[in-house]
Scaffold this motif. Structure first.
Motif, PDB file in Angstrom:
ATOM      1  N   LEU A 524       0.828  -1.209   0.000  1.00 38.22           N
ATOM      2  CA  LEU A 524       0.000   0.000   0.000  1.00 38.22           C
ATOM      3  C   LEU A 524       0.862   1.259   0.000  1.00 38.22           C
ATOM      4  N   LYS A 525       1.987   1.197   0.729  1.00 39.77           N
ATOM      5  CA  LYS A 525       2.872   2.365   0.729  1.00 39.77           C
ATOM      6  C   LYS A 525       3.443   2.608  -0.667  1.00 39.77           C
ATOM      7  N   LEU A 526       3.784   1.508  -1.352  1.00 41.82           N
ATOM      8  CA  LEU A 526       4.299   1.661  -2.715  1.00 41.82           C
ATOM      9  C   LEU A 526       3.231   2.229  -3.647  1.00 41.82           C
ATOM     10  N   ILE A 527       1.993   1.728  -3.486  1.00 41.53           N
ATOM     11  CA  ILE A 527       0.900   2.225  -4.322  1.00 41.53           C
ATOM     12  C   ILE A 527       0.725   3.727  -4.099  1.00 41.53           C
ATOM     13  N   GLY A 528       0.708   4.137  -2.820  1.00 38.73           N
ATOM     14  CA  GLY A 528       0.563   5.564  -2.525  1.00 38.73           C
ATOM     15  C   GLY A 528       1.700   6.387  -3.111  1.00 38.73           C
ATOM     16  N   THR A 529       2.911   5.848  -3.029  1.00 35.27           N
ATOM     17  CA  THR A 529       4.072   6.572  -3.572  1.00 35.27           C
ATOM     18  C   THR A 529       3.968   6.723  -5.086  1.00 35.27           C
ATOM     19  N   PHE A 530       3.561   5.647  -5.755  1.00 36.20           N
ATOM     20  CA  PHE A 530       3.475   5.698  -7.217  1.00 36.20           C
ATOM     21  C   PHE A 530       2.328   6.596  -7.677  1.00 36.20           C
ATOM     22  N   VAL A 531       1.226   6.631  -6.916  1.00 37.34           N
ATOM     23  CA  VAL A 531       0.119   7.529  -7.268  1.00 37.34           C
ATOM     24  C   VAL A 531       0.573   8.984  -7.149  1.00 37.34           C
ATOM     25  N   LYS A 532       1.326   9.291  -6.104  1.00 38.14           N
ATOM     26  CA  LYS A 532       1.856  10.658  -5.968  1.00 38.14           C
ATOM     27  C   LYS A 532       2.808  10.979  -7.116  1.00 38.14           C
ATOM     28  N   GLN A 533       3.602   9.995  -7.511  1.00 40.10           N
ATOM     29  CA  GLN A 533       4.529  10.210  -8.630  1.00 40.10           C
ATOM     30  C   GLN A 533       3.760  10.539  -9.912  1.00 40.10           C
ATOM     31  N   LEU A 534       2.573   9.932 -10.062  1.00 40.44           N
ATOM     32  CA  LEU A 534       1.718  10.210 -11.226  1.00 40.44           C
ATOM     33  C   LEU A 534       0.905  11.490 -11.054  1.00 40.44           C
ATOM     34  N   LYS A 535       1.012  12.140  -9.866  1.00 44.21           N
ATOM     35  CA  LYS A 535       0.209  13.323  -9.553  1.00 44.21           C
ATOM     36  C   LYS A 535      -1.275  12.997  -9.662  1.00 44.21           C
ATOM     37  N   GLY A 536      -1.614  11.790  -9.130  1.00 43.32           N
ATOM     38  CA  GLY A 536      -2.986  11.310  -9.255  1.00 43.32           C
ATOM     39  C   GLY A 536      -3.739  11.312  -7.944  1.00 43.32           C
TER      40      GLY A 536
END
Length: 555
Positions: A524-536
């Motif tokens: 979940l932490k990785l998912i949150g990090t990648f969503v932020k990276q996508l500015k989503g």
């Protein structure tokens, strides 16, 4: 004589048009002035009526407390009028005939109580309510509000704004004589008429004396035309650009030396009729040339086209050709030909360089993919030694993440476009790989994919792939008992330059009182990090399984 008559008729028409135009302009200005004056009077009378209401209401309340019941209303009214007069003592008003009038209806008469600023002094005499006079005041006393052109109490036609006053049954009228409003326009109209007549007379005299200058001008234009032809001839004979002329069937009738040099023919061959456009045009361009000639005939010109000519020695030369028709008794046209052989050589050099760099970049993606596969294999070997331990599961999770990244580089290596990844094939590859790693049978867990035909740049494809890797790994590992009767759905759509990802399964869902933002789960932490990276934006819910919705900008 006939020509003189026509000339006079033309002058008469011009005179009528000029006068009509002047009259129309003055009338439009007059209407605009009337409308502006209406608005000014309306705004003035409404504001003064509200002021009078406020003052009168205050005076009524004040005098009711200090005077006897049978006399306080008259004292309050007198005080209100005095304050109203004092407030407007220095008011300059509007025009010479503008004024305010306050009145009330008593029995069948209009009783004027106050008049402010008019040439006549004193309060106007009462007017019968049924009279044609004082039309604005009569309307105001009926409770109406607006503007009107009508007769005032003197019988003069005025432009007036009228407004009822909410106390004492009063009415207020602000007006100005219509004659005063019209006077400047009558004056301007008369002056415009005099000026128009003056210029018409002057114009007529000048117009009657321009015969010889017109002839001189035509002679001058003929001379200029000859000079222009000479200049054009110089352009044709120059070596700046190839120029050719053709007839109505497309045969080349003339050309400059540069064009003949381009195609390797002599002027003698041109003049003998041996130079035909079909001889210098490759077969694959014949239909294009016919269509171009039809377009020139119908529209007068064509957008420059790129094609090839065949030289007399058989060598092909690339050219850009633009053409236009030449009006006249015998249809034909002119074409401008630019030899672009040097430009083509430069383009080939640039293309060869780009192909070389593309091959190098493709090789880099291939090697990155191979290195990631080596790391994945090493993790797999290590996990086998730790089989049955939590560490082995962690290694397998890391292995699936690495393989997802390797899949991106594999997709780029296999694709013609080295900057973008096709999401449809990419997501299918990730899912297939995870099903294989987890030894899942497609007949036991159904995978539903609805992916739009979208390509993502690599900086967006990697986090998107990693998000799906984490979600699929979680579902395949924890959502279904015995890996049976499961469903996983992945939907990706594009709308308004944003991508919307919906991931769902019908598994066990999230535990009760589970808060994703407080979870220590690495996935979940990785998912949150990648969503932020996508500015989503991320939304996780559990309702008959897991539902994850992610949206992010297209670029």
């Amino acid at each position: 004589m006939a020509d003189r008559t026509k000339l006079l008729q033309l002058l008469a028409i011009m005179t009528i048009v000029a006068l009509a135009g002047s009259a129309a302009a003055i009338y439009i200005l007059y209407k605009a002035s009337i409308d502006e004056e209406r608005d000014r009077l309306r705004e003035t009378v409404q504001s003064r009526a509200r002021i009078l209401e406020s003052v009168a209401q205050y005076d009524l309340e004040h005098y009711r407390l200090h005077y006897k019941a049978d006399s306080y209303e008259k004292a309050a009214l007198d005080a209100s009028f005095k304050q109203f007069n004092d407030a407007h003592e220095k008011f300059k008003g509007f025009g010479n005939t503008g004024e305010f009038v306050i009145a009330k209806r008593k029995d069948d008469k209009i009783i004027f109580l106050m008049q402010q600023r008019h040439a006549e002094s004193g309060i106007p005499d009462p007017v019968p309510f049924s009279s044609d006079l004082a039309e604005p005041m009569r309307r105001a006393l009926k409770g109406q509000s607006g503007t009107i052109i009508g007769l005032d109490y003197r019988g003069a036609k005025v432009l007036a704004a009228y407004e009822p006053v909410g106390v004492y049954d009063l009415a207020l009228v602000a007006k100005i004589d219509l004659a005063e409003v019209r006077a400047p326009f009558f004056k301007a109209g008369f002056l415009a008429l005099i000026i128009a007549i003056f210029f018409i007379v002057i114009g007529t005299i000048l117009f009657m004396r321009i015969g010889n200058p017109i002839i001189a001008k035509l002679q001058f234009q003929a001379h200029e035309l000859m000079q222009s032809e000479k200049r054009f001839r110089k352009v044709i004979e120059s070596d700046m650009i190839g120029i050719l002329f053709w007839d109505n069937v497309g045969n080349i009738t003339n050309a400059n030396d540069l064009f003949l040099k381009m195609i390797g023919y002599s002027r003698k061959e041109l003049q003998s009729g041996k130079l035909l456009w079909t001889d210098i045009t490759p077969d694959e361009y014949l239909d294009q040339d016919r269509k171009a000639m039809e377009e020139v005939s119908s529209t007068g010109s064509i957008i420059p086209i790129e094609k090839e000519y065949i030289r007399k020695d058989g060598v092909r030369i690339p050219i850009i050709l633009g053409a236009a028709s030449i009006p006249g008794p015998t249809p034909g046209g002119v074409a401008f030909v630019l030899d672009i052989s040097e430009r083509k050589k430069s383009e080939k050099l640039i293309k060869d360089s780009l192909d070389e760099k593309e091959a190098l970049l493709r090789e880099i993606h291939h090697r990155v993919k191979n290195n990631l596969q080596v790391i994945s294999s090493m993790l797999n070997l290590q996990s086998r030694k730790l089989k049955g331990t939590p560490e082995a599961d962690l290694l397998q999770d890391s292995r699936s993440r690495i393989q997802s990244m390797a899949q991106i580089h594999e997709s780029l290596y296999m694709s013609e476009d080295l900057r973008h990844v096709h999401l449809d094939d990419f997501i299918k590859s990730i899912a297939k790989n995870l099903f294989r790693l987890n030894k899942i049978d497609y007949s036991k867990i159904e995978l539903g994919l609805d992916i739009a035909q979208v390509s993502l740049e690599i900086q967006h494809a990697i986090p998107c792939g990693m998000i799906l890797n984490e979600l699929l790994s979680n579902s395949l590992s924890h959502a279904f008992k015995n890996h049976e009767n499961g469903f996983i759905g992945i939907t990706m759509i594009e709308k308004d330059n944003r991508l919307f990802l919906h991931y769902e399964d019908n598994g066990a869902g999230l535990p009760e009182n589970f808060h994703p933002e407080k979870s220590d789960s690495l996935g979940l932490k990785l998912i949150g990090t990648f969503v932020k990276q996508l500015k989503g934006e991320l939304d996780i819910s559990s309702n008959n399984g897991l539902h994850v919705k992610i949206s992010f900008p297209r670029a």
